[in-house]
Design a protein around this motif. Structure first.
Motif, mmCIF file in Angstrom:
data_model
loop_
_atom_site.group_PDB
_atom_site.id
_atom_site.type_symbol
_atom_site.label_atom_id
_atom_site.label_comp_id
_atom_site.label_asym_id
_atom_site.label_seq_id
_atom_site.Cartn_x
_atom_site.Cartn_y
_atom_site.Cartn_z
ATOM 1 N N LEU A 93 8.472 -45.251 -13.354
ATOM 2 C CA LEU A 93 7.051 -46.025 -13.062
ATOM 3 C C LEU A 93 5.657 -44.637 -12.960
ATOM 4 O O LEU A 93 5.113 -45.521 -12.013
ATOM 5 C CB LEU A 93 7.065 -47.571 -12.214
ATOM 6 C CG LEU A 93 8.242 -47.967 -12.747
ATOM 7 C CD1 LEU A 93 8.779 -49.127 -11.682
ATOM 8 C CD2 LEU A 93 7.885 -48.952 -14.835
ATOM 9 N N HIS A 94 6.438 -43.867 -13.002
ATOM 10 C CA HIS A 94 5.267 -43.134 -12.366
ATOM 11 C C HIS A 94 4.182 -41.979 -13.609
ATOM 12 O O HIS A 94 4.288 -40.941 -14.200
ATOM 13 C CB HIS A 94 5.580 -41.574 -11.464
ATOM 14 C CG HIS A 94 6.569 -41.771 -10.654
ATOM 15 N ND1 HIS A 94 6.540 -41.282 -9.648
ATOM 16 C CD2 HIS A 94 7.038 -43.079 -9.844
ATOM 17 C CE1 HIS A 94 7.128 -42.112 -8.342
ATOM 18 N NE2 HIS A 94 6.980 -43.027 -8.889
ATOM 19 N N PHE A 95 3.018 -43.252 -13.531
ATOM 20 C CA PHE A 95 3.045 -42.291 -15.469
ATOM 21 C C PHE A 95 1.188 -42.541 -15.375
ATOM 22 O O PHE A 95 0.575 -43.562 -14.911
ATOM 23 C CB PHE A 95 3.764 -42.369 -16.892
ATOM 24 C CG PHE A 95 3.604 -43.999 -16.748
ATOM 25 C CD1 PHE A 95 2.491 -45.191 -16.962
ATOM 26 C CD2 PHE A 95 3.900 -44.805 -16.238
ATOM 27 C CE1 PHE A 95 2.439 -45.570 -17.297
ATOM 28 C CE2 PHE A 95 5.008 -46.028 -16.127
ATOM 29 C CZ PHE A 95 3.379 -47.138 -16.879
ATOM 30 N N ASN A 96 0.358 -41.889 -16.218
ATOM 31 C CA ASN A 96 -1.183 -42.309 -16.560
ATOM 32 C C ASN A 96 -1.123 -42.887 -17.923
ATOM 33 O O ASN A 96 -0.141 -41.855 -18.345
ATOM 34 C CB ASN A 96 -2.002 -41.677 -16.093
ATOM 35 C CG ASN A 96 -2.082 -41.339 -14.248
ATOM 36 O OD1 ASN A 96 -2.171 -41.637 -13.437
ATOM 37 N ND2 ASN A 96 -2.681 -39.674 -14.696
ATOM 38 N N SER A 97 -1.459 -44.050 -18.163
ATOM 39 C CA SER A 97 -2.229 -43.890 -19.319
ATOM 40 C C SER A 97 -2.683 -45.075 -19.506
ATOM 41 O O SER A 97 -3.681 -45.328 -18.823
ATOM 42 C CB SER A 97 -0.218 -44.800 -20.038
ATOM 43 O OG SER A 97 -0.291 -46.389 -19.686
ATOM 44 N N ILE A 98 -2.895 -45.113 -20.796
ATOM 45 C CA ILE A 98 -4.293 -46.095 -21.693
ATOM 46 C C ILE A 98 -3.580 -47.712 -21.973
ATOM 47 O O ILE A 98 -2.773 -47.608 -22.646
ATOM 48 C CB ILE A 98 -4.848 -45.594 -22.684
ATOM 49 C CG1 ILE A 98 -5.547 -44.107 -22.812
ATOM 50 C CG2 ILE A 98 -5.845 -46.375 -23.451
ATOM 51 C CD1 ILE A 98 -6.873 -44.195 -22.586
ATOM 52 N N ILE A 99 -3.973 -48.835 -21.515
ATOM 53 C CA ILE A 99 -3.911 -49.580 -21.425
ATOM 54 C C ILE A 99 -4.561 -50.139 -22.833
ATOM 55 O O ILE A 99 -5.477 -49.756 -23.357
ATOM 56 C CB ILE A 99 -4.942 -50.708 -20.663
ATOM 57 C CG1 ILE A 99 -4.779 -50.253 -19.218
ATOM 58 C CG2 ILE A 99 -4.702 -51.825 -20.598
ATOM 59 C CD1 ILE A 99 -5.410 -50.759 -18.394
ATOM 60 N N THR A 100 -3.571 -50.699 -23.580
ATOM 61 C CA THR A 100 -3.567 -51.215 -24.869
ATOM 62 C C THR A 100 -4.246 -52.879 -24.544
ATOM 63 O O THR A 100 -4.567 -53.220 -26.090
ATOM 64 C CB THR A 100 -2.167 -50.689 -25.377
ATOM 65 O OG1 THR A 100 -0.890 -51.853 -25.184
ATOM 66 C CG2 THR A 100 -1.782 -49.454 -25.879
ATOM 67 N N ASP A 101 -3.772 -53.841 -24.503
ATOM 68 C CA ASP A 101 -4.323 -54.636 -23.972
ATOM 69 C C ASP A 101 -4.345 -55.299 -22.837
ATOM 70 O O ASP A 101 -3.394 -54.968 -22.367
ATOM 71 C CB ASP A 101 -3.505 -55.938 -24.867
ATOM 72 C CG ASP A 101 -3.729 -57.657 -24.934
ATOM 73 O OD1 ASP A 101 -4.883 -57.704 -24.459
ATOM 74 O OD2 ASP A 101 -2.810 -58.365 -25.029
ATOM 75 N N TYR A 102 -5.213 -55.974 -21.958
ATOM 76 C CA TYR A 102 -5.334 -56.757 -20.782
ATOM 77 C C TYR A 102 -6.366 -57.563 -20.629
ATOM 78 O O TYR A 102 -7.099 -57.970 -21.719
ATOM 79 C CB TYR A 102 -6.718 -55.426 -20.106
ATOM 80 C CG TYR A 102 -6.808 -55.781 -19.070
ATOM 81 C CD1 TYR A 102 -6.316 -55.246 -17.792
ATOM 82 C CD2 TYR A 102 -7.616 -56.809 -18.529
ATOM 83 C CE1 TYR A 102 -6.227 -55.338 -16.515
ATOM 84 C CE2 TYR A 102 -8.258 -57.053 -17.098
ATOM 85 C CZ TYR A 102 -7.616 -56.200 -16.327
ATOM 86 O OH TYR A 102 -8.001 -56.450 -14.765
#
Length: 158
Positions: A93-102
Motif C-alpha cells: 500500500l505504498h504508491f501514488n496513483s490517479i483517482i479513477t472514481d471519487y
C-alpha cells in the motif's frame, strides 16, 4: 530562578491556550475539515491498523493517506494475506496513483464518507474513508489481490 520559572510557565500556558473556548476550537476544526474535504486536499495520519487476521496494531512510524485533487498517495503498512503479488512482495500500500472514481457524501450529521477507486500496475483498490468533523478518521482498504485491512487516525488540520 523564580522569574525564569514564571516565564516558562506563562509561555507553556500561552501555547496551549490559544484564546479560544473549547466550543470555538471544535467549530474551527470542523470548519477546516469541511474545507479540506471540499477542496479534495487532505492528509490522514494513521495510528492504528486492523488487519483481517490477528489483532489491532499501534503504528508509530508516520504512515498516512493523502488526497490531492485527482491524485492519491498511499503510504500505509500492510499486514495480511496476499493472493497474487509480484516476487519480493510488490509495493503493498505504498504508491501514488490517479483517482479513477471519487464519491463523497454526508452519512449523518458530522460524518462524511468518501469512496475512492484507484489502480496501479499491481492491483485495483477501493479506499473507503470516513471522516468525522472532529478530524478523527477511519480507512478501509479493499483490493483484488490482498485481504482487506482497516486503519484509524486523524486528519491534519493545520
Amino acid at each position: 530562578m523564580t522569574m525564569v520559572a514564571a516565564v516558562l510557565l506563562t509561555a507553556c500556558a500561552t501555547t496551549q491556550n490559544d484564546g479560544l473556548t473549547k466550543e470555538q476550537r471544535r467549530a474551527k476544526v470542523a470548519r477546516m475539515v469541511r474545507q479540506q474535504l471540499a477542496e479534495r486536499h487532505y492528509t490522514i495520519e494513521v495510528d492504528h491498523c486492523y488487519p483481517r487476521r490477528g489483532g489491532s496494531r499501534r503504528i508509530d512510524y508516520g504512515y498516512e493517506l493523502t488526497v490531492s485533487g485527482d491524485t492519491l498517495k498511499s503510504y500505509l503498512p500492510y499486514f495480511g494475506r496476499a493472493y497474487h503479488i509480484p516476487y519480493g512482495g510488490g509495493k503493498g500500500l505504498h504508491f501514488n496513483s490517479i483517482i479513477t472514481d471519487y464519491q463523497q457524501g454526508l452519512v449523518k450529521q458530522g460524518l462524511t464518507r468518501i469512496v475512492i477507486l484507484t489502480q496501479n500496475e499491481e492491483d485495483t483498490y477501493q479506499y473507503v474513508v470516513e471522516v468525522f468533523e472532529n478530524a478523527n478518521a477511519s480507512i478501509q482498504v479493499f483490493s483484488r489481490e490482498r485481504e482487506d485491512i482497516g486503519f484509524s487516525g486523524t486528519m491534519k488540520t493545520d
